[in-house]
Write a protein that holds these residues in place. Structure first.
Motif, mmCIF file in Angstrom:
data_model
loop_
_atom_site.group_PDB
_atom_site.id
_atom_site.type_symbol
_atom_site.label_atom_id
_atom_site.label_comp_id
_atom_site.label_asym_id
_atom_site.label_seq_id
_atom_site.Cartn_x
_atom_site.Cartn_y
_atom_site.Cartn_z
ATOM 1 N N VAL A 167 0.820 -1.221 0.000
ATOM 2 C CA VAL A 167 0.000 0.000 0.000
ATOM 3 C C VAL A 167 0.853 1.270 0.000
ATOM 4 O O VAL A 167 2.026 1.250 0.358
ATOM 5 N N THR A 168 0.198 2.360 -0.366
ATOM 6 C CA THR A 168 0.799 3.690 -0.231
ATOM 7 C C THR A 168 0.420 4.243 1.157
ATOM 8 O O THR A 168 -0.464 3.698 1.840
ATOM 9 N N ALA A 169 1.057 5.368 1.504
ATOM 10 C CA ALA A 169 0.722 6.011 2.783
ATOM 11 C C ALA A 169 -0.757 6.433 2.775
ATOM 12 O O ALA A 169 -1.446 6.328 3.801
ATOM 13 N N ALA A 170 -1.258 6.881 1.628
ATOM 14 C CA ALA A 170 -2.665 7.314 1.551
ATOM 15 C C ALA A 170 -3.605 6.120 1.764
ATOM 16 O O ALA A 170 -4.644 6.233 2.445
ATOM 17 N N GLN A 171 -3.257 4.978 1.194
ATOM 18 C CA GLN A 171 -4.109 3.778 1.388
ATOM 19 C C GLN A 171 -4.062 3.309 2.844
ATOM 20 O O GLN A 171 -5.074 2.855 3.388
ATOM 21 N N LEU A 172 -2.903 3.431 3.473
ATOM 22 C CA LEU A 172 -2.828 3.085 4.900
ATOM 23 C C LEU A 172 -3.761 3.993 5.704
ATOM 24 O O LEU A 172 -4.502 3.508 6.586
ATOM 25 N N GLU A 173 -3.761 5.275 5.379
ATOM 26 C CA GLU A 173 -4.633 6.217 6.101
ATOM 27 C C GLU A 173 -6.101 5.882 5.855
ATOM 28 O O GLU A 173 -6.929 5.952 6.767
ATOM 29 N N GLU A 174 -6.422 5.510 4.616
ATOM 30 C CA GLU A 174 -7.823 5.156 4.305
ATOM 31 C C GLU A 174 -8.260 3.948 5.160
ATOM 32 O O GLU A 174 -9.350 3.941 5.733
ATOM 33 N N ALA A 175 -7.378 2.970 5.278
ATOM 34 C CA ALA A 175 -7.704 1.779 6.077
ATOM 35 C C ALA A 175 -7.813 2.145 7.557
ATOM 36 O O ALA A 175 -8.752 1.725 8.250
ATOM 37 N N ARG A 176 -6.872 2.960 8.036
ATOM 38 C CA ARG A 176 -6.862 3.304 9.463
ATOM 39 C C ARG A 176 -8.096 4.064 9.901
ATOM 40 O O ARG A 176 -8.485 4.041 11.058
ATOM 41 N N ALA A 177 -8.715 4.748 8.935
ATOM 42 C CA ALA A 177 -9.937 5.483 9.264
ATOM 43 C C ALA A 177 -11.098 4.513 9.512
ATOM 44 O O ALA A 177 -12.116 4.892 10.106
ATOM 45 N N LEU A 178 -10.942 3.261 9.062
ATOM 46 C CA LEU A 178 -12.043 2.283 9.189
ATOM 47 C C LEU A 178 -11.863 1.332 10.367
ATOM 48 O O LEU A 178 -12.843 0.907 10.981
ATOM 49 N N ALA A 179 -10.622 0.990 10.650
ATOM 50 C CA ALA A 179 -10.340 0.045 11.755
ATOM 51 C C ALA A 179 -8.855 0.124 12.074
ATOM 52 O O ALA A 179 -8.058 0.536 11.219
ATOM 53 N N PRO A 180 -8.454 -0.294 13.286
ATOM 54 C CA PRO A 180 -7.024 -0.247 13.628
ATOM 55 C C PRO A 180 -6.197 -1.139 12.697
ATOM 56 O O PRO A 180 -6.614 -2.264 12.372
ATOM 57 N N VAL A 181 -5.057 -0.628 12.290
ATOM 58 C CA VAL A 181 -4.118 -1.398 11.466
ATOM 59 C C VAL A 181 -2.912 -1.721 12.338
ATOM 60 O O VAL A 181 -2.264 -0.825 12.875
ATOM 61 N N ALA A 182 -2.639 -3.017 12.491
ATOM 62 C CA ALA A 182 -1.537 -3.421 13.376
ATOM 63 C C ALA A 182 -0.229 -3.612 12.620
ATOM 64 O O ALA A 182 0.836 -3.574 13.228
ATOM 65 N N ALA A 183 -0.314 -3.827 11.289
ATOM 66 C CA ALA A 183 0.921 -4.100 10.539
ATOM 67 C C ALA A 183 0.762 -3.736 9.076
ATOM 68 O O ALA A 183 -0.339 -3.802 8.512
ATOM 69 N N VAL A 184 1.895 -3.355 8.491
ATOM 70 C CA VAL A 184 1.974 -3.101 7.047
ATOM 71 C C VAL A 184 2.990 -4.086 6.487
ATOM 72 O O VAL A 184 4.021 -4.344 7.118
ATOM 73 N N GLN A 185 2.694 -4.643 5.324
ATOM 74 C CA GLN A 185 3.673 -5.521 4.672
ATOM 75 C C GLN A 185 3.893 -5.006 3.255
ATOM 76 O O GLN A 185 3.054 -5.186 2.379
ATOM 77 N N ASN A 186 5.004 -4.301 3.068
ATOM 78 C CA ASN A 186 5.354 -3.736 1.769
ATOM 79 C C ASN A 186 6.705 -4.248 1.326
ATOM 80 O O ASN A 186 7.492 -4.743 2.131
ATOM 81 N N ARG A 187 6.988 -4.093 0.031
ATOM 82 C CA ARG A 187 8.310 -4.484 -0.458
ATOM 83 C C ARG A 187 9.358 -3.486 0.038
ATOM 84 O O ARG A 187 9.189 -2.279 -0.120
#
Ligand SMILES: NC(=O)c1ccc[n+]([C@@H]2O[C@H](COP(=O)([O-])OP(=O)(O)OC[C@H]3O[C@@H](n4cnc5c(N)ncnc54)[C@H](OP(=O)(O)O)[C@@H]3O)[C@@H](O)[C@H]2O)c1
Length: 286
Positions: A167-187
């Motif tokens: 994901v991009t930083a913007a997509q992470l923010e979009e997800a975080r607005a919906l529910a807690p995000v505990a981890a990101v897995q990016n290349r």
């Protein structure tokens, strides 16, 4: 492994920062010939014996009838109480497709989560990433509708923690607005650092970051600087790649993948390799 090398995932789940990626167990080439399942099971058992409690998998990691989830279930059940299995949903891969061919619709995600539960023999998944994009992130793509499905499954108790992948930083923010995000897995690997903005969010919000392709993904990178650092420590290039990631930040969780018992031993020993500030400066210099 150093016993202090843990991260509290989502604030409540103790996870070893040295983990293991199971994608290469069914086949070292995606869609290539199946690996030996006995070796795969032995590698998994040995990883846990060496202190790994974080196994990264997905139902779309398979070669013919040999599946990463199946090997995990066969090798590690009954699961230790402290084992954390992370899985991913999103990519669509049919039984005969060598690679994922596209993305699931929101309605397909619940069955995919249920498939992971079934294959792993679990009532609840510790960590489920929504994996989006193709080879790289798709910045224009909304993740909201699909992430909401996972957020509901979390509320129902089928998932403990949620993550997002590729994901991009913007997509992470979009997800975080919906529910807690505990981890990101990016290349990400130490030879191609990126994600500066996104890592800033992870640091601020205490979100774990599990780089995929920590060893380069397509062969160990030939990099003179890393070879020099390795030689100074009597270590190997893969060990410096992994130790370099672990040294970057306490939120880095590494999940090197291998189907080789010898490579597993080598990779796990990287948790004990302490790089100096001089090494780290050299790794990070342009
Ligand atoms: N979210 C995503 O989109 C995504 C994408 C890719 C991967 N992943 C996850 O990330 C994990 C790690 O990625 P990865 O396994 O693809 O790539 P990786 O860890 O960067 O590299 C694995 C490759 O390096 C080789 N290798 C491992 N240790 C080695 C060593 N000590 N010396 C020499 N070669 C070594 C392996 O071959 P051998 O088997 O011969 O050791 C394999 O070909 C995966 O297992 C998967 O769980 C996620």
């Amino acid at each position: 492994m150093n016993t202090n090398e843990f991260w509290m995932l989502g604030g409540d789940l103790k996870i070893s920062r040295m983990g293991f990626g199971a994608m290469r167990l069914p086949s070292s080439e995606r869609g290539g010939p199946a690996n030996d399942p006995d070796t795969g099971r032995a590698v998994l058992r040995r990883a846990v014996e060496l202190g790994v409690n974080h196994i990264d998998t997905a139902a779309f990691y398979f070669s013919g009838d040999l599946t990463a989830n199946g090997l995990i279930s066969e090798a590690l059940r009954p699961y230790r109480d402290d084992l954390v299995i992370a899985t991913k949903v999103g990519p669509r891969r049919g039984r005969h497709d060598p690679m994922p061919t596209g993305h699931m619709e929101p309605a397909e995600l619940r069955p995919e989560v249920e498939r992971n539960l079934r294959e792993l023999g679990l009532d609840r998944l510790d960590l489920v990433y929504l994996r989006v994009g193709g080879l790289g992130p798709a910045p224009d793509e909304s993740v909201g509708e699909r992430f909401e499905v996972l957020a509901r499954l979390r509320e129902e108790g089928l998932i403990r923690h949620l993550g997002v992948s590729n994901v991009t930083a913007a997509q992470l923010e979009e997800a975080r607005a919906l529910a807690p995000v505990a981890a990101v897995q990016n290349r990400f690997d130490v030879t191609m650092p990126q994600d500066t903005e996104l890592l800033g969010v992870c640091e601020r919000e205490e979100i774990a970051y599990a780089p995929f392709f920590p060893l380069g993904g397509f062969g160990i990178p030939e990099d003179e600087r890393i070879a020099r650092i390795a030689a100074r420590h009597g270590a190997t290039v893969p060990q410096v790649l992994l130790a370099g990631l672990l040294a970057l930040s306490p939120l880095m969780l590494v999940i090197p993948g291998t189907s080789s018992p010898a490579h597993l031993e080598e990779n796990m020993a990287a948790a004990g390799l302490k790089l100096t500030s001089e090494d780290l400066a050299e790794l990070q210099s342009p």
